[in-house]
Design a protein around this motif. Sequence first.
Motif, short mmCIF file in Angstrom:
data_model
loop_
_atom_site.label_atom_id
_atom_site.label_comp_id
_atom_site.label_asym_id
_atom_site.label_seq_id
_atom_site.Cartn_x
_atom_site.Cartn_y
_atom_site.Cartn_z
N GLU A 193 38.79 40.44 -5.16
CA GLU A 193 37.44 41.00 -5.17
C GLU A 193 36.73 40.69 -6.49
O GLU A 193 35.52 40.48 -6.50
CB GLU A 193 37.50 42.51 -4.95
CG GLU A 193 37.94 42.88 -3.55
CD GLU A 193 38.25 44.35 -3.37
OE1 GLU A 193 38.36 45.08 -4.39
OE2 GLU A 193 38.41 44.78 -2.22
N ALA A 194 37.49 40.65 -7.58
CA ALA A 194 36.90 40.30 -8.88
C ALA A 194 36.38 38.87 -8.85
O ALA A 194 35.32 38.58 -9.41
CB ALA A 194 37.92 40.47 -10.00
N GLU A 195 37.11 37.98 -8.19
CA GLU A 195 36.65 36.59 -8.07
C GLU A 195 35.32 36.53 -7.33
O GLU A 195 34.40 35.80 -7.73
CB GLU A 195 37.70 35.75 -7.35
CG GLU A 195 37.29 34.30 -7.23
CD GLU A 195 38.24 33.49 -6.36
OE1 GLU A 195 38.42 32.30 -6.69
OE2 GLU A 195 38.77 34.03 -5.37
N SER A 242 33.25 34.31 -19.57
CA SER A 242 34.02 33.06 -19.44
C SER A 242 35.52 33.33 -19.45
O SER A 242 36.27 32.75 -18.65
CB SER A 242 33.66 32.10 -20.56
OG SER A 242 32.29 31.78 -20.52
N ASP A 243 35.96 34.21 -20.35
CA ASP A 243 37.38 34.56 -20.41
C ASP A 243 37.82 35.22 -19.11
O ASP A 243 38.89 34.90 -18.57
CB ASP A 243 37.65 35.51 -21.57
CG ASP A 243 37.56 34.83 -22.92
OD1 ASP A 243 37.61 33.57 -22.97
OD2 ASP A 243 37.45 35.55 -23.94
N ALA A 244 37.01 36.15 -18.61
CA ALA A 244 37.35 36.84 -17.36
C ALA A 244 37.44 35.85 -16.20
O ALA A 244 38.39 35.89 -15.42
CB ALA A 244 36.33 37.92 -17.06
N LEU A 274 43.27 31.96 -13.10
CA LEU A 274 44.70 31.77 -13.36
C LEU A 274 45.55 32.79 -12.61
O LEU A 274 46.64 32.47 -12.13
CB LEU A 274 44.97 31.86 -14.87
CG LEU A 274 44.45 30.71 -15.72
CD1 LEU A 274 44.63 31.00 -17.21
CD2 LEU A 274 45.14 29.40 -15.34
N ALA A 275 45.05 34.03 -12.50
CA ALA A 275 45.79 35.06 -11.77
C ALA A 275 45.88 34.71 -10.29
O ALA A 275 46.92 34.93 -9.65
CB ALA A 275 45.13 36.42 -11.96
N ALA A 278 44.19 39.85 -16.26
CA ALA A 278 42.95 39.27 -15.74
C ALA A 278 41.96 40.37 -15.35
O ALA A 278 40.77 40.27 -15.66
CB ALA A 278 43.25 38.38 -14.54
N PHE A 279 42.45 41.42 -14.70
CA PHE A 279 41.55 42.50 -14.27
C PHE A 279 41.00 43.26 -15.47
O PHE A 279 39.85 43.67 -15.48
CB PHE A 279 42.27 43.44 -13.30
CG PHE A 279 41.34 44.28 -12.49
CD1 PHE A 279 40.70 43.75 -11.38
CD2 PHE A 279 41.06 45.59 -12.83
CE1 PHE A 279 39.82 44.51 -10.62
CE2 PHE A 279 40.19 46.36 -12.09
CZ PHE A 279 39.56 45.82 -10.98
#
Length: 93
Positions: free
Chosen positions: A24-26, A42-44, A50-51, A61-62
């Motif tokens: 869902e974050a993606e 950008s980091d997120a 990657l996750a 990542a979350f």
Amino acid sequence: MTAFMPLTLRFSDNKTMLVGSVAEAEKALRQQWPDKAKPAYSDAARLIGLAIDGSCCPRIAFEAFTKAARQQGILVAKPRSRAHDWLDAAANP
């Protein structure tokens, strides 16, 4: 059931989304954020990718995603439930 405590986000176009997993974050990263050029965003995005590939811990990542949302002011704050107050009172008699 979600993998993490769900977050409510309100994007620049005033749409809201409940996010409780890396998948869902993606999807949320593809929505309208105030500034996608910020380093935290950008980091997120990198860590969420990657996750999903399995080469990064989903929790890390979350957390990066949550940090980016908080920095950009799109994280909707939820009031504490009364259950928290009851537990605090029981723990501190």
